[in-house]
Design a protein around this motif. Sequence first.
Motif, short mmCIF file in Angstrom:
data_model
loop_
_atom_site.label_atom_id
_atom_site.label_comp_id
_atom_site.label_asym_id
_atom_site.label_seq_id
_atom_site.Cartn_x
_atom_site.Cartn_y
_atom_site.Cartn_z
N LEU A 107 9.74 -11.58 5.92
CA LEU A 107 9.06 -11.43 4.64
C LEU A 107 9.53 -10.15 3.96
N ARG A 108 9.96 -10.26 2.71
CA ARG A 108 10.42 -9.09 1.98
C ARG A 108 9.23 -8.46 1.27
N SER A 109 8.64 -7.52 1.94
CA SER A 109 7.50 -6.82 1.37
C SER A 109 7.94 -5.47 0.82
N PHE A 110 7.00 -4.80 0.16
CA PHE A 110 7.26 -3.46 -0.37
C PHE A 110 5.99 -2.65 -0.24
N ILE A 111 6.14 -1.34 -0.31
CA ILE A 111 5.00 -0.43 -0.35
C ILE A 111 5.19 0.52 -1.52
N VAL A 112 4.14 0.70 -2.30
CA VAL A 112 4.20 1.56 -3.47
C VAL A 112 4.32 3.01 -3.02
N ILE A 113 5.24 3.74 -3.65
CA ILE A 113 5.44 5.16 -3.34
C ILE A 113 5.08 5.99 -4.56
N GLY A 114 4.89 7.27 -4.35
CA GLY A 114 4.55 8.15 -5.46
C GLY A 114 3.07 8.03 -5.80
N GLY A 115 2.77 8.05 -7.07
CA GLY A 115 1.37 7.97 -7.52
C GLY A 115 0.98 6.56 -7.91
N ARG A 116 0.21 6.46 -8.97
CA ARG A 116 -0.23 5.16 -9.50
C ARG A 116 0.85 4.62 -10.43
N HIS A 117 1.15 3.31 -10.27
CA HIS A 117 2.16 2.67 -11.11
C HIS A 117 1.58 1.39 -11.70
N THR A 118 2.15 0.98 -12.82
CA THR A 118 1.65 -0.20 -13.53
C THR A 118 2.51 -1.41 -13.21
N LEU A 119 1.85 -2.46 -12.73
CA LEU A 119 2.49 -3.76 -12.56
C LEU A 119 2.48 -4.39 -13.94
N ARG A 120 3.65 -4.83 -14.41
CA ARG A 120 3.76 -5.29 -15.80
C ARG A 120 4.06 -6.78 -15.88
N ALA A 121 3.75 -7.38 -17.04
CA ALA A 121 3.96 -8.81 -17.28
C ALA A 121 5.43 -9.16 -17.46
N GLY A 122 6.26 -8.20 -17.76
CA GLY A 122 7.69 -8.41 -17.96
C GLY A 122 8.48 -7.23 -17.43
N PRO A 123 9.80 -7.37 -17.33
CA PRO A 123 10.63 -6.31 -16.75
C PRO A 123 11.03 -5.22 -17.74
N HIS A 124 10.04 -4.62 -18.38
CA HIS A 124 10.30 -3.49 -19.28
C HIS A 124 9.03 -2.65 -19.42
N LYS A 125 9.19 -1.39 -19.78
CA LYS A 125 8.07 -0.45 -19.79
C LYS A 125 7.00 -0.75 -20.83
N ASP A 126 7.32 -1.55 -21.84
CA ASP A 126 6.35 -1.87 -22.87
C ASP A 126 5.61 -3.19 -22.63
N ALA A 127 5.92 -3.88 -21.53
CA ALA A 127 5.24 -5.14 -21.22
C ALA A 127 3.77 -4.87 -20.90
N ALA A 128 2.96 -5.87 -21.12
CA ALA A 128 1.52 -5.73 -20.89
C ALA A 128 1.22 -5.42 -19.43
N PRO A 129 0.24 -4.56 -19.19
CA PRO A 129 -0.15 -4.27 -17.81
C PRO A 129 -0.83 -5.48 -17.16
N VAL A 130 -0.52 -5.72 -15.89
CA VAL A 130 -1.15 -6.78 -15.11
C VAL A 130 -2.14 -6.16 -14.13
N ALA A 131 -1.73 -5.04 -13.52
CA ALA A 131 -2.57 -4.33 -12.55
C ALA A 131 -2.04 -2.92 -12.40
N TYR A 132 -2.89 -2.06 -11.84
CA TYR A 132 -2.48 -0.70 -11.53
C TYR A 132 -2.42 -0.58 -10.02
N LEU A 133 -1.29 -0.11 -9.50
CA LEU A 133 -1.06 -0.05 -8.06
C LEU A 133 -0.99 1.40 -7.60
N ASP A 134 -1.82 1.74 -6.64
CA ASP A 134 -1.83 3.08 -6.08
C ASP A 134 -0.82 3.21 -4.94
N LYS A 135 -0.46 4.43 -4.64
CA LYS A 135 0.42 4.72 -3.51
C LYS A 135 -0.14 4.05 -2.25
#
Length: 177
Positions: A107-135
């Motif tokens: 299974l190709r999993s991942f773990i969030v690093i750093g601080g809080r990051h935004t999961l977005r609806a599209g592959p660009h920084k202006d896409a709508a937020p879907v969720a906020y992911l903490d470290k």
Amino acid sequence: MRASSRLARLGLVVVALALGAWHAPKVGPGPGPGKGSATGWPVPRFESFRSREIYMRAGPGFQYPIIWVYHRLDLPVEVTGEFNVWRHVVAPDGGDGWVHEALLHGLRSFIVIGGRHTLRAGPHKDAAPVAYLDKGVIGVIRRCKAGAAWCQVEVDHRAGWLRRDQFWGSFAGEAIK
């Protein structure tokens, strides 16, 4: 120097070299370029923990002491070496040791690093937020295009896009299908 003393020293050198060979070095941006001696799969590569409790050992066998105990199902780990049914792995926290192959899965999993990051609806920084992911949040990588900065991921049934530099679990520029 007596012959028995020389033989003892030679024996120690051989043991030291053998132990050094078991501790495979981290090799460049994978997957590859090497192939595992047991599976023939690329080394290094990413896999993940199959269980909620994983014993990481100092060497490739049950006779070696447990050096780490992990309690994170699907935690991504980098496989850097193989010896029979044992895999040398590096965890996101830098812990490294040997784990039995039965405790890993592809299974190709991942773990969030750093601080809080935004999961977005599209592959660009202006896409709508879907969720906020903490470290420390763990999710599944659905796909990454070769060389792409963004990957499509899923966390708790929420799909979206996350920048590759915001998580650990893929090699720079790696294609994941």
